[in-house]
Each structure stands twice: as C-alpha cells, then as structure tokens.
Design a protein around this motif. Structure first.
Motif, PDB file in Angstrom:
ATOM      1  N   ASP A  92     -42.977   0.001  35.786  1.00  0.00           N
ATOM      2  CA  ASP A  92     -43.942   0.104  34.693  1.00  0.00           C
ATOM      3  C   ASP A  92     -43.805   1.422  33.926  1.00  0.00           C
ATOM      4  OD1 ASP A  92     -45.222  -2.416  35.296  1.00  0.00           O
ATOM      5  OD2 ASP A  92     -46.001  -1.426  37.089  1.00  0.00           O
ATOM      6  N   ASN A  93     -42.824   2.198  34.278  1.00  0.00           N
ATOM      7  CA  ASN A  93     -42.574   3.498  33.645  1.00  0.00           C
ATOM      8  C   ASN A  93     -42.020   3.288  32.232  1.00  0.00           C
ATOM      9  OD1 ASN A  93     -41.011   5.872  32.895  1.00  0.00           O
ATOM     10  ND2 ASN A  93     -41.306   6.560  34.999  1.00  0.00           N
ATOM     11  N   LYS A  94     -42.685   3.874  31.229  1.00  0.00           N
ATOM     12  CA  LYS A  94     -42.266   3.614  29.839  1.00  0.00           C
ATOM     13  C   LYS A  94     -40.836   4.070  29.554  1.00  0.00           C
ATOM     14  CE  LYS A  94     -44.342   7.716  27.682  1.00  0.00           C
ATOM     15  NZ  LYS A  94     -45.388   8.210  26.782  1.00  0.00           N
ATOM     16  N   TYR A  95     -40.402   5.139  30.215  1.00  0.00           N
ATOM     17  CA  TYR A  95     -39.033   5.616  29.977  1.00  0.00           C
ATOM     18  C   TYR A  95     -38.009   4.643  30.548  1.00  0.00           C
ATOM     19  CZ  TYR A  95     -41.569   9.845  28.831  1.00  0.00           C
ATOM     20  OH  TYR A  95     -42.447  10.722  28.272  1.00  0.00           O
ATOM     21  N   LYS A 139     -38.037  19.754  30.362  1.00  0.00           N
ATOM     22  CA  LYS A 139     -39.250  19.180  29.797  1.00  0.00           C
ATOM     23  C   LYS A 139     -39.279  17.674  30.051  1.00  0.00           C
ATOM     24  CE  LYS A 139     -42.173  19.024  25.776  1.00  0.00           C
ATOM     25  NZ  LYS A 139     -42.132  18.728  24.353  1.00  0.00           N
ATOM     26  N   PHE A 140     -38.138  17.043  29.908  1.00  0.00           N
ATOM     27  CA  PHE A 140     -38.069  15.603  30.138  1.00  0.00           C
ATOM     28  C   PHE A 140     -38.399  15.265  31.597  1.00  0.00           C
ATOM     29  CE2 PHE A 140     -35.478  11.677  31.029  1.00  0.00           C
ATOM     30  CZ  PHE A 140     -36.345  10.796  30.401  1.00  0.00           C
ATOM     31  N   LYS A 141     -37.950  16.107  32.500  1.00  0.00           N
ATOM     32  CA  LYS A 141     -38.268  15.934  33.922  1.00  0.00           C
ATOM     33  C   LYS A 141     -39.796  15.936  34.124  1.00  0.00           C
ATOM     34  CE  LYS A 141     -37.354  18.352  38.316  1.00  0.00           C
ATOM     35  NZ  LYS A 141     -38.529  19.011  38.832  1.00  0.00           N
ATOM     36  N   ASP A 142     -40.472  16.896  33.479  1.00  0.00           N
ATOM     37  CA  ASP A 142     -41.938  16.957  33.567  1.00  0.00           C
ATOM     38  C   ASP A 142     -42.586  15.725  32.957  1.00  0.00           C
ATOM     39  OD1 ASP A 142     -41.758  19.421  34.740  1.00  0.00           O
ATOM     40  OD2 ASP A 142     -42.179  20.558  32.904  1.00  0.00           O
ATOM     41  N   MET A 143     -42.089  15.320  31.788  1.00  0.00           N
ATOM     42  CA  MET A 143     -42.648  14.146  31.110  1.00  0.00           C
ATOM     43  C   MET A 143     -42.466  12.896  31.976  1.00  0.00           C
ATOM     44  SD  MET A 143     -41.077  14.988  27.350  1.00  0.00           S
ATOM     45  CE  MET A 143     -41.404  13.411  26.582  1.00  0.00           C
ATOM     46  N   TYR A 144     -41.292  12.799  32.574  1.00  0.00           N
ATOM     47  CA  TYR A 144     -40.970  11.641  33.413  1.00  0.00           C
ATOM     48  C   TYR A 144     -41.883  11.607  34.644  1.00  0.00           C
ATOM     49  CZ  TYR A 144     -38.128   8.072  35.712  1.00  0.00           C
ATOM     50  OH  TYR A 144     -37.702   6.918  36.313  1.00  0.00           O
TER      51      TYR A 144
END
Ligand SMILES: [Zn+2]
Length: 136
Positions: free
Chosen positions: A108-111, A86-91
C-alpha cells in the motif's frame, strides 16, 4: 527465423545501461549482488542493486525483467529528485503511515505503487525498442 531462447549477458547489460542513461540515473550508485530478484533499489543506502544471479535470461523472463528494472529505476529517479537521504526519510514516513492505517507497508506504499505503475506502463515500449535493436 531465428528464435533465441536466451538473452546474452552482454545484451542484458546493454539494455540496463540504455535504461539508466535514458532516465538520467546513470550516475546513481550501482552495486552487483547475488540475489533472487533482477534488481532492487536499496532505500537505506541509495544504491541500485543488480543481480548477478541471472547471467542470461530466458525470453519468457523479459517482461518480468523489464518491469523490475523500470520499477527500481523509478525509485532511483525519486532518489535523485529528492536526494537519497531525504527520499529515505520520505519512504520511511510512508511505511509508518501505512502501518498506522493498518495497511501493508509495501503493497500500500505510494512509492511502490507509483514505481510498479511506471514499470507496467513502459515495459512494452522498451520491449519493442530492444527487439528492433536486436537485443531480444
Ligand atoms: Zn519498489
């Protein structure tokens, strides 16, 4: 006063183990890899990759080392929180969002921003602790 120019591989490993345990990501998949960075969290495979390139690190590299490890641990914590797939998808969604906005998919990626902040905020605390423990 003893000034150590290099930090041994054993001490380096102990610091990594302490950090992984502390942040409860001790069971995240870890892979040793020959690479330029100290560590890298591989979003595609949900694996924390640690460099085998630096057998020892110089005192002058401690800050960079701690920030990098903490940064990657933060990704591992996110991955544990959401499940790595799921984290992969969110990323990936976040990357696409930044690209669509004409921004940088990493910078600029929030993660990435959160992970870097985490490293910047906590490296000094760990630096003091490891110094007290005689590891650095
Ligand atoms: Zn990152």
């Amino acid at each position: 006063m003893l000034i150590r120019e290099f930090i041994s591989q054993a001490n380096k490993s102990q610091m990594i183990t302490t950090l992984l345990k502390h942040y409860k990501v001790g069971n995240v998949r870890v892979k040793l890899k020959s690479m330029k960075n100290h560590a890298h969290y591989n979003v595609d495979t949900g694996t924390l990759e640690l460099s085998t390139k630096y057998k020892t690190i110089k005192n002058s590299q401690v800050k960079e080392f701690l920030i990098t490890i903490l940064h990657e641990i933060y990704h591992a914590m996110d991955s544990k929180k959401y499940g790595w797939k799921k984290f992969k998808d969110m990323y990936e969604m976040e990357m696409n969002l930044q690209i669509a906005k004409g921004k940088d998919e990493y910078k600029d990626n929030k993660y990435e921003i959160e992970a870097e902040k985490f490293g910047e905020n906590y490296w000094k605390k760990w630096n003091s602790k490891f110094k007290k423990d005689g590891l650095i």
